[in-house]
Scaffold this motif. Sequence first.
Motif, PDB file in Angstrom:
ATOM      1  N   SER A  29     -14.285 -28.598 -35.364  1.00  0.00           N
ATOM      2  CA  SER A  29     -13.581 -27.313 -35.369  1.00  0.00           C
ATOM      3  C   SER A  29     -13.371 -26.768 -33.959  1.00  0.00           C
ATOM      4  CB  SER A  29     -14.356 -26.288 -36.214  1.00  0.00           C
ATOM      5  OG  SER A  29     -15.673 -26.105 -35.695  1.00  0.00           O
ATOM      6  N   ALA A  30     -14.141 -27.253 -32.978  1.00  0.00           N
ATOM      7  CA  ALA A  30     -13.979 -26.802 -31.593  1.00  0.00           C
ATOM      8  C   ALA A  30     -13.383 -27.898 -30.706  1.00  0.00           C
ATOM      9  CB  ALA A  30     -15.322 -26.351 -31.023  1.00  0.00           C
ATOM     10  N   THR A  31     -12.877 -28.981 -31.310  1.00  0.00           N
ATOM     11  CA  THR A  31     -12.290 -30.076 -30.546  1.00  0.00           C
ATOM     12  C   THR A  31     -10.818 -29.784 -30.275  1.00  0.00           C
ATOM     13  OG1 THR A  31     -13.804 -31.672 -31.562  1.00  0.00           O
ATOM     14  CG2 THR A  31     -11.828 -32.557 -30.513  1.00  0.00           C
ATOM     15  N   ALA A  32     -10.447 -29.738 -29.015  1.00  0.00           N
ATOM     16  CA  ALA A  32      -9.061 -29.412 -28.643  1.00  0.00           C
ATOM     17  C   ALA A  32      -8.090 -30.429 -29.227  1.00  0.00           C
ATOM     18  CB  ALA A  32      -8.922 -29.377 -27.122  1.00  0.00           C
ATOM     19  N   GLY A  33      -7.041 -29.923 -29.860  1.00  0.00           N
ATOM     20  CA  GLY A  33      -5.996 -30.785 -30.392  1.00  0.00           C
ATOM     21  C   GLY A  33      -6.354 -31.539 -31.655  1.00  0.00           C
ATOM     22  N   PHE A  34      -7.531 -31.285 -32.239  1.00  0.00           N
ATOM     23  CA  PHE A  34      -7.958 -32.025 -33.432  1.00  0.00           C
ATOM     24  C   PHE A  34      -7.086 -31.649 -34.623  1.00  0.00           C
ATOM     25  CE2 PHE A  34     -10.516 -32.243 -37.347  1.00  0.00           C
ATOM     26  CZ  PHE A  34     -10.852 -33.584 -37.344  1.00  0.00           C
ATOM     27  N   ARG A  35      -6.804 -32.635 -35.463  1.00  0.00           N
ATOM     28  CA  ARG A  35      -6.040 -32.438 -36.682  1.00  0.00           C
ATOM     29  C   ARG A  35      -6.924 -32.704 -37.889  1.00  0.00           C
ATOM     30  NH1 ARG A  35      -3.525 -29.807 -33.996  1.00  0.00           N
ATOM     31  NH2 ARG A  35      -1.318 -29.858 -33.453  1.00  0.00           N
ATOM     32  N   ARG A  36      -7.064 -31.699 -38.741  1.00  0.00           N
ATOM     33  CA  ARG A  36      -7.930 -31.824 -39.914  1.00  0.00           C
ATOM     34  C   ARG A  36      -7.352 -32.835 -40.895  1.00  0.00           C
ATOM     35  NH1 ARG A  36      -6.069 -28.747 -44.468  1.00  0.00           N
ATOM     36  NH2 ARG A  36      -8.130 -29.054 -45.375  1.00  0.00           N
ATOM     37  N   ARG A  37      -8.243 -33.382 -41.708  1.00  0.00           N
ATOM     38  CA  ARG A  37      -7.845 -34.359 -42.723  1.00  0.00           C
ATOM     39  C   ARG A  37      -8.173 -33.829 -44.114  1.00  0.00           C
ATOM     40  NH1 ARG A  37      -6.828 -39.742 -41.478  1.00  0.00           N
ATOM     41  NH2 ARG A  37      -6.761 -40.191 -39.254  1.00  0.00           N
ATOM     42  N   ALA A 112      -1.365 -44.724 -26.242  1.00  0.00           N
ATOM     43  CA  ALA A 112      -1.931 -43.920 -27.317  1.00  0.00           C
ATOM     44  C   ALA A 112      -1.352 -42.510 -27.218  1.00  0.00           C
ATOM     45  CB  ALA A 112      -3.456 -43.887 -27.233  1.00  0.00           C
ATOM     46  N   TYR A 113      -1.595 -41.714 -28.251  1.00  0.00           N
ATOM     47  CA  TYR A 113      -0.967 -40.398 -28.342  1.00  0.00           C
ATOM     48  C   TYR A 113      -2.016 -39.344 -28.682  1.00  0.00           C
ATOM     49  CZ  TYR A 113       2.981 -43.540 -28.523  1.00  0.00           C
ATOM     50  OH  TYR A 113       3.865 -44.540 -28.224  1.00  0.00           O
ATOM     51  N   THR A 114      -1.851 -38.157 -28.112  1.00  0.00           N
ATOM     52  CA  THR A 114      -2.850 -37.111 -28.297  1.00  0.00           C
ATOM     53  C   THR A 114      -2.208 -35.741 -28.240  1.00  0.00           C
ATOM     54  OG1 THR A 114      -4.938 -36.222 -27.441  1.00  0.00           O
ATOM     55  CG2 THR A 114      -3.364 -37.034 -25.816  1.00  0.00           C
ATOM     56  N   ARG A 115      -2.861 -34.785 -28.891  1.00  0.00           N
ATOM     57  CA  ARG A 115      -2.457 -33.383 -28.790  1.00  0.00           C
ATOM     58  C   ARG A 115      -3.385 -32.630 -27.842  1.00  0.00           C
ATOM     59  NH1 ARG A 115       2.249 -31.097 -31.183  1.00  0.00           N
ATOM     60  NH2 ARG A 115       1.075 -29.131 -31.223  1.00  0.00           N
ATOM     61  N   ALA A 116      -4.457 -33.270 -27.418  1.00  0.00           N
ATOM     62  CA  ALA A 116      -5.417 -32.624 -26.520  1.00  0.00           C
ATOM     63  C   ALA A 116      -4.873 -32.665 -25.099  1.00  0.00           C
ATOM     64  CB  ALA A 116      -6.775 -33.323 -26.596  1.00  0.00           C
ATOM     65  N   GLY A 117      -4.547 -31.509 -24.543  1.00  0.00           N
ATOM     66  CA  GLY A 117      -3.910 -31.450 -23.232  1.00  0.00           C
ATOM     67  C   GLY A 117      -4.830 -31.068 -22.104  1.00  0.00           C
ATOM     68  N   GLN A 216       1.725 -24.202 -19.819  1.00  0.00           N
ATOM     69  CA  GLN A 216       0.735 -24.507 -18.787  1.00  0.00           C
ATOM     70  C   GLN A 216      -0.388 -23.478 -18.811  1.00  0.00           C
ATOM     71  OE1 GLN A 216       2.143 -24.233 -14.746  1.00  0.00           O
ATOM     72  NE2 GLN A 216       0.606 -25.660 -13.960  1.00  0.00           N
ATOM     73  N   GLY A 217      -1.616 -23.958 -18.576  1.00  0.00           N
ATOM     74  CA  GLY A 217      -2.768 -23.060 -18.548  1.00  0.00           C
ATOM     75  C   GLY A 217      -3.325 -22.717 -19.911  1.00  0.00           C
ATOM     76  N   TYR A 218      -2.906 -23.485 -20.945  1.00  0.00           N
ATOM     77  CA  TYR A 218      -3.394 -23.260 -22.314  1.00  0.00           C
ATOM     78  C   TYR A 218      -3.858 -24.584 -22.913  1.00  0.00           C
ATOM     79  CZ  TYR A 218      -1.184 -18.621 -22.346  1.00  0.00           C
ATOM     80  OH  TYR A 218      -0.830 -17.324 -22.072  1.00  0.00           O
ATOM     81  N   LEU A 219      -4.767 -24.494 -23.873  1.00  0.00           N
ATOM     82  CA  LEU A 219      -5.173 -25.634 -24.690  1.00  0.00           C
ATOM     83  C   LEU A 219      -4.952 -25.286 -26.153  1.00  0.00           C
ATOM     84  CD1 LEU A 219      -8.519 -26.956 -23.110  1.00  0.00           C
ATOM     85  CD2 LEU A 219      -6.272 -28.049 -23.046  1.00  0.00           C
TER      86      LEU A 219
END
Length: 262
Positions: A29-37, A112-117, A216-219
Motif C-alpha cells: 500500500s506504500a509502494t510507489a506506482g504499485f497496482r493492486r490485484r 521492462a516497464y514501471t509506473r514508479a518514477g 516533475q517533483g511528484y510520485l
Amino acid sequence: MIRALYTAASGMSAQQMNLDTVANNLANSATAGFRRRRLQFEDMIYQNVVTPGSAQSTQTTQAGLQIGLGTKPVATEVIMTQGDFNQTGNNLDLAIQGQGFFQVTRPDGAIAYTRAGSFHLNNQGQIVTANGDLLTPQITIPSNASNVQISQYGVVTATIPGQTQSSQLGTLQLATFANPGGLNSIGGNLFLPSTSSGTAITDTPGGTTGVGTLQQGYLENSNVDAVEEFVQMIMAQRAYESNSKVVKTADDMYGQINNLVR
C-alpha cells in the motif's frame, strides 16, 4: 458425502489464495506506482446426473440435474486505476498523469516497464531506477549541470555553466499497451509484456497515442484502497468459515453413516 468434502475444500483453497492476494495488496500500500490485484474465480466441472435437454419422452425434455464440484482461482486481474500523487520536490521524481509506463533497461538488456518514477543518477550521470536500471531512452545529465527541468511532455533541460540558455539533454518516452492488465509482474515495480498485453507502443508524453503527461517533483502512490482491501479480507474470511462448516457437517454426516453400518 465425499463430494461435499472435496467441493468445500476447493472453496477453502480458493479463499486462501484470495487472502494471499489481499495481503500482497496491503503489504504494498506504500509502494510507489504499485497496482493492486484482484483474484478471479470460476466454477469447476459439473457432474451430470441427468443431462439438461435429454428426452424424457417423445413430448418433453428434462430440465437436467447437475451437481457442481467446486471453484478454482483462474486469474489475478491487475487494476490499472490512477494512484494519488505525492509531492516530493525531488527533480528526478516523476509521476505519470494518465496512461503509460516508464521504460527501463534491465542488466540483461531486456526492456521492462514501471509506473514508479523514483529516479536517481548513477556515477556516469545517467538517470536510473533505485535498482540501477537505466531509464530508456538514456539521458545523461552533466555533473556541472543545475536547474534540471523535465516538462510535462518529457523534454529534459538543464543549465550548463558558460551557456546563456538552458540546454536540451533529451526527451523521455512512455509506453502503452492494448491490454495493460495482461502485463507480467516480475517484482521490483517492473512489468514485462506478454501475449495477453500485446507489444509496447511508445510515444512522447502527451502524444497522439493516448499516453499521459509527466509531473516533475511528484510520485504516484499505490492505488490500493485499504478500506476496500479490509472489506475483501472479511468477505474471504466469512467464505472460508462457511466452507469449513460444510466440511465439518459432511464429516459428521459421514460419521453417522459409518455408525449405522457397524
